[in-house]
Design a protein around this motif. Structure first.
Motif, mmCIF file in Angstrom:
data_model
loop_
_atom_site.group_PDB
_atom_site.id
_atom_site.type_symbol
_atom_site.label_atom_id
_atom_site.label_comp_id
_atom_site.label_asym_id
_atom_site.label_seq_id
_atom_site.Cartn_x
_atom_site.Cartn_y
_atom_site.Cartn_z
ATOM 1 N N ILE A 144 26.568 29.963 59.072
ATOM 2 C CA ILE A 144 27.722 30.771 58.670
ATOM 3 C C ILE A 144 27.819 30.882 57.153
ATOM 4 O O ILE A 144 28.000 31.971 56.601
ATOM 5 C CB ILE A 144 29.030 30.165 59.233
ATOM 6 C CG1 ILE A 144 29.082 30.370 60.753
ATOM 7 C CG2 ILE A 144 30.248 30.803 58.579
ATOM 8 C CD1 ILE A 144 30.297 29.740 61.395
ATOM 9 N N ARG A 145 27.660 29.778 56.483
ATOM 10 C CA ARG A 145 27.884 29.793 55.034
ATOM 11 C C ARG A 145 26.830 30.608 54.292
ATOM 12 O O ARG A 145 27.102 31.166 53.224
ATOM 13 C CB ARG A 145 27.951 28.366 54.501
ATOM 14 C CG ARG A 145 26.624 27.673 54.317
ATOM 15 C CD ARG A 145 26.814 26.222 53.924
ATOM 16 N NE ARG A 145 25.615 25.687 53.294
ATOM 17 C CZ ARG A 145 25.452 24.396 52.984
ATOM 18 N NH1 ARG A 145 26.404 23.529 53.268
ATOM 19 N NH2 ARG A 145 24.362 23.982 52.403
ATOM 20 N N ASN A 146 25.623 30.702 54.809
ATOM 21 C CA ASN A 146 24.561 31.429 54.123
ATOM 22 C C ASN A 146 24.520 32.920 54.465
ATOM 23 O O ASN A 146 23.918 33.703 53.737
ATOM 24 C CB ASN A 146 23.206 30.799 54.442
ATOM 25 C CG ASN A 146 23.047 29.431 53.809
ATOM 26 O OD1 ASN A 146 23.629 29.150 52.765
ATOM 27 N ND2 ASN A 146 22.281 28.559 54.440
ATOM 28 N N ALA A 203 25.040 34.047 47.535
ATOM 29 C CA ALA A 203 24.089 34.719 46.646
ATOM 30 C C ALA A 203 24.739 35.230 45.365
ATOM 31 O O ALA A 203 24.046 35.684 44.458
ATOM 32 C CB ALA A 203 23.414 35.877 47.380
ATOM 33 N N GLY A 204 26.072 35.200 45.277
ATOM 34 C CA GLY A 204 26.748 35.654 44.074
ATOM 35 C C GLY A 204 28.001 36.464 44.375
ATOM 36 O O GLY A 204 28.449 36.543 45.520
ATOM 37 N N THR A 205 28.565 37.061 43.341
ATOM 38 C CA THR A 205 29.800 37.834 43.500
ATOM 39 C C THR A 205 29.500 39.267 43.925
ATOM 40 O O THR A 205 28.531 39.873 43.490
ATOM 41 C CB THR A 205 30.592 37.873 42.179
ATOM 42 O OG1 THR A 205 29.761 38.420 41.145
ATOM 43 C CG2 THR A 205 31.048 36.476 41.791
ATOM 44 N N HIS A 282 38.839 28.915 45.667
ATOM 45 C CA HIS A 282 38.576 28.243 44.399
ATOM 46 C C HIS A 282 37.984 29.195 43.361
ATOM 47 O O HIS A 282 38.136 28.979 42.152
ATOM 48 C CB HIS A 282 37.648 27.043 44.619
ATOM 49 C CG HIS A 282 38.347 25.863 45.232
ATOM 50 N ND1 HIS A 282 38.670 25.814 46.565
ATOM 51 C CD2 HIS A 282 38.824 24.714 44.683
ATOM 52 C CE1 HIS A 282 39.292 24.681 46.819
ATOM 53 N NE2 HIS A 282 39.413 23.998 45.703
ATOM 54 N N LEU A 283 37.315 30.247 43.828
ATOM 55 C CA LEU A 283 36.821 31.244 42.879
ATOM 56 C C LEU A 283 37.977 32.024 42.257
ATOM 57 O O LEU A 283 37.909 32.441 41.095
ATOM 58 C CB LEU A 283 35.862 32.215 43.568
ATOM 59 C CG LEU A 283 34.393 31.794 43.656
ATOM 60 C CD1 LEU A 283 33.552 32.941 44.177
ATOM 61 C CD2 LEU A 283 33.849 31.320 42.320
ATOM 62 N N ARG A 317 27.732 28.722 40.859
ATOM 63 C CA ARG A 317 29.140 28.428 41.153
ATOM 64 C C ARG A 317 29.493 28.912 42.560
ATOM 65 O O ARG A 317 30.198 28.228 43.306
ATOM 66 C CB ARG A 317 30.026 29.121 40.119
ATOM 67 C CG ARG A 317 31.489 28.711 40.159
ATOM 68 C CD ARG A 317 31.670 27.289 39.691
ATOM 69 N NE ARG A 317 33.075 26.907 39.633
ATOM 70 C CZ ARG A 317 33.490 25.659 39.453
ATOM 71 N NH1 ARG A 317 32.603 24.678 39.311
ATOM 72 N NH2 ARG A 317 34.784 25.379 39.408
ATOM 73 N N CYS A 318 28.992 30.081 42.913
ATOM 74 C CA CYS A 318 29.227 30.619 44.255
ATOM 75 C C CYS A 318 28.593 29.720 45.310
ATOM 76 O O CYS A 318 29.199 29.422 46.345
ATOM 77 C CB CYS A 318 28.671 32.033 44.364
ATOM 78 S SG CYS A 318 29.462 33.223 43.258
#
Length: 342
Positions: A144-146, A203-205, A282-283, A317-318
């Protein structure tokens, strides 16, 4: 009236007679010292091996034991009671009401004044749903997280932050229900803030969008139409990614469901009142801190800075925030569905 302290010489004589085998009554009669005092001095000598006056802990408290117990009962029953209210009730009981005296007494019991955390208001039904979600997804949390595109909306104020409320609590109890401020979802609105929608993955924003006017289902569908699939493509999540959103009415409206179905988007079913499970929270905090450090002076500048700072958030960070998802599930299990530290 307090009696005069015995001299060191007299205390030594009491111990000397005790060592020679004389009883308390005989020593008391010979030295004209109350038998209770004789017993106290000998007990102290046996315990500390000295008759000298030991250093004291400090000035004796003016609060009575009864008054101290009443203070602890008051802050335990109502952790959000203010110091001024405690002073007033202490004075009404005829006890000292100085702030320093009361604070010291409360601190000695292990309670300290801290900023109360804001946590969603959870019913038994909410906690049961959160517990079921955590049990169901703990095994597949890695997948799920990936492969998940996380999303949410938030508001960023032009000046300052919301008021803080303090609570009396023991260390390590910040997230206990009695020590938090319950929150619920609401529309709200202000000319001094902007509403933002954004998404991200490990993978990022992804895209960040400023929402004009009041958000509704039609506007939310348009945001998805222009930004969701493009973000998934930019982040190389593939066609079989999972989209995460909460159960806000705009997110679950029929026109939203229809768009998601027509575009073959798999949605992660989400328990109500569960922002602590969403790794995106948290982002938001990271973004708000970065934006406020640049001191925007108007809403146009605020929007521009938000987009710039959002793009500057590094992939690492992500990844770090997304990696916390399994731990969040375990925290919900440990709390039996109640609020967690996240």
């Amino acid at each position: 009236m307090k009696s005069k302290e015995l001299s060191v010489d007299l205390r030594d004589r009491i111990v000397s007679k005790h060592k020679s085998g004389e009883g308390y009554r005989k020593i008391s009669a010979a030295l004209k010292v109350p038998m209770s005092t004789v017993a106290s001095i000998i007990h102290k000598w046996k315990k500390f091996e000295t008759t000298r006056t030991l250093p004291r802990a400090g000035r004796p408290s003016k609060l009575s034991d009864r008054g101290r117990r009443a203070l602890i009962r008051e802050v335990t029953k109502n952790p959000m009671v203010t110091l001024s209210e405690i002073q007033r009730s202490s004075g009404e009981r005829g006890e000292p009401s100085r702030r320093t005296t009361i604070s010291a007494a409360i601190h000695q019991s292990g309670l300290y004044g801290r900023v109360a955390r804001r946590k969603p208001l959870l019913s038994k039904r909410h906690m049961a749903a959160r517990l079921e979600f955590a049990k169901r997804h703990l095994k597949d949390s890695q997948t799920i997280r990936n492969k998940t595109l996380w999303s949410d909306e938030t508001k960023i104020e032009l000046f300052g932050v919301n008021a803080r409320h303090h609570v009396w609590r023991k260390p390590g109890t910040a997230h206990h229900q009695a020590n938090t401020i319950p929150t619920v979802k609401h529309g709200g609105g202000s000319i001094m803030l902007i509403m933002l929608w954004r998404c991200f993955s490990a993978a990022g924003t992804g895209q960040l969008v400023a929402i004009e006017g009041k958000m509704n289902a039609a506007k939310y569908r348009d945001i998805l139409d222009k930004n969701l699939l493009q973000s998934a493509k930019d982040l190389r999540l593939g066609q079989r990614f999972t989209f995460q959103r909460d159960n806000d009415p705009k997110h679950t409206a029929e026109i939203t469901k229809e768009w998601l179905h027509n575009n073959s988007v798999t949605v992660l079913e989400w328990p109500n009142q569960s922002p602590d499970l969403n790794t995106i929270e948290h982002l938001w905090r990271d973004l708000k801190m970065a934006v406020h450090q640049r001191l925007p002076s108007n809403l146009t500048e605020l929007e521009r800075i938000c987009k710039e700072e959002w793009q500057r958030i590094p992939k690492s960070r992500c990844e770090k925030h997304v990696a916390s998802f399994p731990r969040r599930l375990m925290a919900v299990l440990a709390q039996k569905g109640a609020s967690t530290k996240y």
